[in-house]
Design a protein around this motif. Structure first.
Motif, PDB file in Angstrom:
ATOM      1  N   ILE A 317       0.842  -1.201   0.000  1.00 53.36           N
ATOM      2  CA  ILE A 317       0.000   0.000   0.000  1.00 53.36           C
ATOM      3  C   ILE A 317       0.873   1.246   0.000  1.00 53.36           C
ATOM      4  O   ILE A 317       0.642   2.196  -0.761  1.00 53.36           O
ATOM      5  N   ARG A 318       1.915   1.248   0.846  1.00 50.39           N
ATOM      6  CA  ARG A 318       2.825   2.396   0.886  1.00 50.39           C
ATOM      7  C   ARG A 318       3.544   2.571  -0.444  1.00 50.39           C
ATOM      8  O   ARG A 318       3.684   3.701  -0.949  1.00 50.39           O
ATOM      9  N   ARG A 319       3.987   1.470  -1.036  1.00 47.41           N
ATOM     10  CA  ARG A 319       4.775   1.558  -2.271  1.00 47.41           C
ATOM     11  C   ARG A 319       3.950   2.117  -3.425  1.00 47.41           C
ATOM     12  O   ARG A 319       4.371   3.072  -4.102  1.00 47.41           O
ATOM     13  N   VAL A 320       2.768   1.542  -3.665  1.00 45.50           N
ATOM     14  CA  VAL A 320       1.989   1.976  -4.827  1.00 45.50           C
ATOM     15  C   VAL A 320       1.399   3.368  -4.616  1.00 45.50           C
ATOM     16  O   VAL A 320       1.268   4.147  -5.568  1.00 45.50           O
ATOM     17  N   SER A 321       1.067   3.711  -3.368  1.00 44.08           N
ATOM     18  CA  SER A 321       0.544   5.059  -3.091  1.00 44.08           C
ATOM     19  C   SER A 321       1.617   6.112  -3.321  1.00 44.08           C
ATOM     20  O   SER A 321       1.353   7.175  -3.903  1.00 44.08           O
ATOM     21  N   THR A 322       2.845   5.819  -2.859  1.00 44.05           N
ATOM     22  CA  THR A 322       3.954   6.750  -3.069  1.00 44.05           C
ATOM     23  C   THR A 322       4.243   6.914  -4.556  1.00 44.05           C
ATOM     24  O   THR A 322       4.468   8.030  -5.044  1.00 44.05           O
ATOM     25  N   GLY A 327       4.343  10.302  -9.313  1.00 41.70           N
ATOM     26  CA  GLY A 327       4.249  10.184 -10.760  1.00 41.70           C
ATOM     27  C   GLY A 327       5.073   9.066 -11.366  1.00 41.70           C
ATOM     28  O   GLY A 327       5.234   9.018 -12.588  1.00 41.70           O
ATOM     29  N   THR A 328       5.594   8.142 -10.547  1.00 40.55           N
ATOM     30  CA  THR A 328       6.424   7.058 -11.075  1.00 40.55           C
ATOM     31  C   THR A 328       5.654   5.753 -11.259  1.00 40.55           C
ATOM     32  O   THR A 328       6.233   4.766 -11.716  1.00 40.55           O
ATOM     33  N   ALA A 329       4.377   5.729 -10.901  1.00 38.76           N
ATOM     34  CA  ALA A 329       3.591   4.495 -11.033  1.00 38.76           C
ATOM     35  C   ALA A 329       3.424   4.133 -12.507  1.00 38.76           C
ATOM     36  O   ALA A 329       3.163   5.000 -13.344  1.00 38.76           O
ATOM     37  N   SER A 330       3.586   2.862 -12.820  1.00 39.97           N
ATOM     38  CA  SER A 330       3.415   2.402 -14.198  1.00 39.97           C
ATOM     39  C   SER A 330       1.927   2.271 -14.514  1.00 39.97           C
ATOM     40  O   SER A 330       1.072   2.267 -13.622  1.00 39.97           O
ATOM     41  N   ARG A 331       1.630   2.176 -15.798  1.00 37.39           N
ATOM     42  CA  ARG A 331       0.232   2.008 -16.225  1.00 37.39           C
ATOM     43  C   ARG A 331      -0.363   0.749 -15.603  1.00 37.39           C
ATOM     44  O   ARG A 331      -1.515   0.735 -15.179  1.00 37.39           O
ATOM     45  N   ASN A 332       0.432  -0.310 -15.528  1.00 36.85           N
ATOM     46  CA  ASN A 332      -0.047  -1.572 -14.970  1.00 36.85           C
ATOM     47  C   ASN A 332      -0.401  -1.433 -13.496  1.00 36.85           C
ATOM     48  O   ASN A 332      -1.281  -2.136 -12.993  1.00 36.85           O
ATOM     49  N   GLU A 333       0.294  -0.535 -12.791  1.00 33.58           N
ATOM     50  CA  GLU A 333       0.034  -0.345 -11.359  1.00 33.58           C
ATOM     51  C   GLU A 333      -1.184   0.531 -11.099  1.00 33.58           C
ATOM     52  O   GLU A 333      -1.623   0.661  -9.955  1.00 33.58           O
TER      53      GLU A 333
END
Length: 423
Positions: A317-322, A327-333
């Motif tokens: 949760i911390r990783r994907v929220s951060t 702005g570094t989240a991939s489209r898949n995420e």
């Protein structure tokens, strides 16, 4: 000399067009290969596109806010041997000037005396500034030149906190305007307006929310939950963590409890395929975590939560929220969730009516936890209480089934040991 036409590539599976968010170049600019050209918005994220070749910008394919089809002309570059070496020398700017304004390239790397005996700070090293698209957009909005900021990230990458510190420093340094007195002590009426064009993720989010509310008959259900025992467990687990480790919030407990509830009520873990008129029920639980970002609301995904421990869910949760925030989240995420949880944290209020993240059929929201008197075993006791606010797609989830699912979630949260027991 020759012209190189850059066409918009497919930025993700199923993408047929993309929106121009911001140009990094203008007509007449000389750019080098891999220099940032433009920020394009997909359904879920902003993507920065680099130049495929070096050359001079001849034309741009649209303005910010315009939709460009995949395969359509995006930008035209004039190229040639030596990247324009055949042109007249007076028409070719020096390499440093081509990348930075003159005001930035003028100071030398060594500190210079300003005539008053004080040394001027050395200039920043030249080169491409490394920052996420979200950070670049925030800097542009705030009028901050990223090349003036020292990045604290890897290889000098500018982090969000670096930019915020620079913005705060500039605001503190500004002198407050002296208010002008008016007759009778009355303040002058403010008549100014500001037009804010809705672009990128914010525009997509607004459209999705409107479509969800317009097309889905929401059934809202709110239940109060006694978190006293869960809070005792949470505090105990936090006390056992190594010094400096992130503390457990309520979200990983909610996510883990939701996994158990889905085992009893699998229909709530579904997505509706409107084109085929099919409700797709998933065995895996892919939990969307509604996250507020500088670009608007995003929903990064914790995949296969059913296979993760409490510690792993909290970390994910911390990783994907951060990643969503910086702005570094991939489209898949940022796609593929099957049920979403949302929280306003300390702003949680008493009740909320969350909007379903279509094409899902359910969303669970938690409100503010607060101590208040309740009746326990015939006596008044102070308990930590919190409301759980949920919305369901009433086309597929009956009110009775929705209430049963939330009652099962309430039981898990009030008896937290049951969260860790598999039937």
């Amino acid at each position: 000399m020759s012209r190189h036409v850059v066409k918009l590539p497919d930025l993700g599976e199923g993408t047929t067009s993309s929106e121009i968010v911001a140009w990094k170049v203008k007509v007449g600019d000389q750019i080098a290969e891999d220099d940032p050209m433009v920020e394009m918005s997909t359904d879920k994220a902003v993507v920065e596109m680099p130049a495929p070749v070096s050359g001079k910008v001849v034309s741009l394919g649209g303005e910010p806010g315009d939709q460009i089809a995949v395969g359509a002309e995006l930008i035209v570059l004039e190229t040639g041997e030596g990247n324009g070496a055949g042109t007249a020398a007076e028409n070719t700017p020096p390499p440093a000037a081509a990348q930075k304004p003159a005001a930035q390239s003028a100071p030398s790397k060594t500190a210079a005396n300003n005539g008053n005996g004080a040394a001027q700070p050395a200039s920043k090293p030249s080169g491409r500034v490394m920052a996420s698209p979200a950070t670049r957009a925030r800097a542009k909005q705030s009028g901050i030149d990223l090349s003036t900021i020292a990045g604290s990230g890897r290889d000098g990458r500018i982090q969000r906190q670096d930019l915020e510190a620079a913005i705060q420093e500039r605001q503190v340094g500004r002198a407050a305007p002296t208010p002008q007195p008016s007759s009778g002590g009355r303040q002058e009426a403010r008549t100014g307006t500001e037009e804010i064009r809705i672009l990128g993720v914010r525009r997509v989010s607004a459209q999705r929310v409107a479509d969800s509310k317009r097309n889905i008959p929401h059934f809202a259900y709110v239940e109060e939950v006694d978190l006293t025992e869960l809070e005792r467990l949470r505090k105990h687990l936090n006390s056992q963590l190594p010094k400096g480790s992130p503390s457990y919030t309520y979200l990983p407990f909610l996510a883990m409890a939701l996994v158990r509830v889905v085992e009893q009520f699998p229909k709530v873990n579904s997505r509706y395929d409107a084109e085929r008129n099919v409700l797709v029920r998933y065995d895996g639980v892919h939990i969307g975590v509604a996250t507020q970002t500088g670009d608007g609301l995003k929903v990064p995904v914790v995949r296969h939560a059913e296979s993760l421990s409490l510690k792993e869910i909290a970390a994910e949760i911390r990783r994907v929220s951060t990643a969503a925030r910086d702005g570094t989240a991939s489209r898949n995420e940022l796609q593929g969730s099957t049920i979403t949880i949302t929280s306003l944290g300390k702003l949680g209020g008493i009740v909320s009516t969350p909007i379903i993240n279509a094409p899902e059929v359910a969303i669970i929201g938690i409100n503010k936890a607060i101590e208040r008197p309740v009746i326990v075993n015939g006596e008044v006791a102070v308990r930590l209480m919190m409301n759980v606010s949920s919305s369901f797609d009433h086309r597929f989830i009956d009110g009775y089934d929705a209430a049963e699912a939330i009652q099962a979630l309430k039981e898990k949260l009030e008896q937290p040991a049951t969260i860790f027991i598999r039937d």
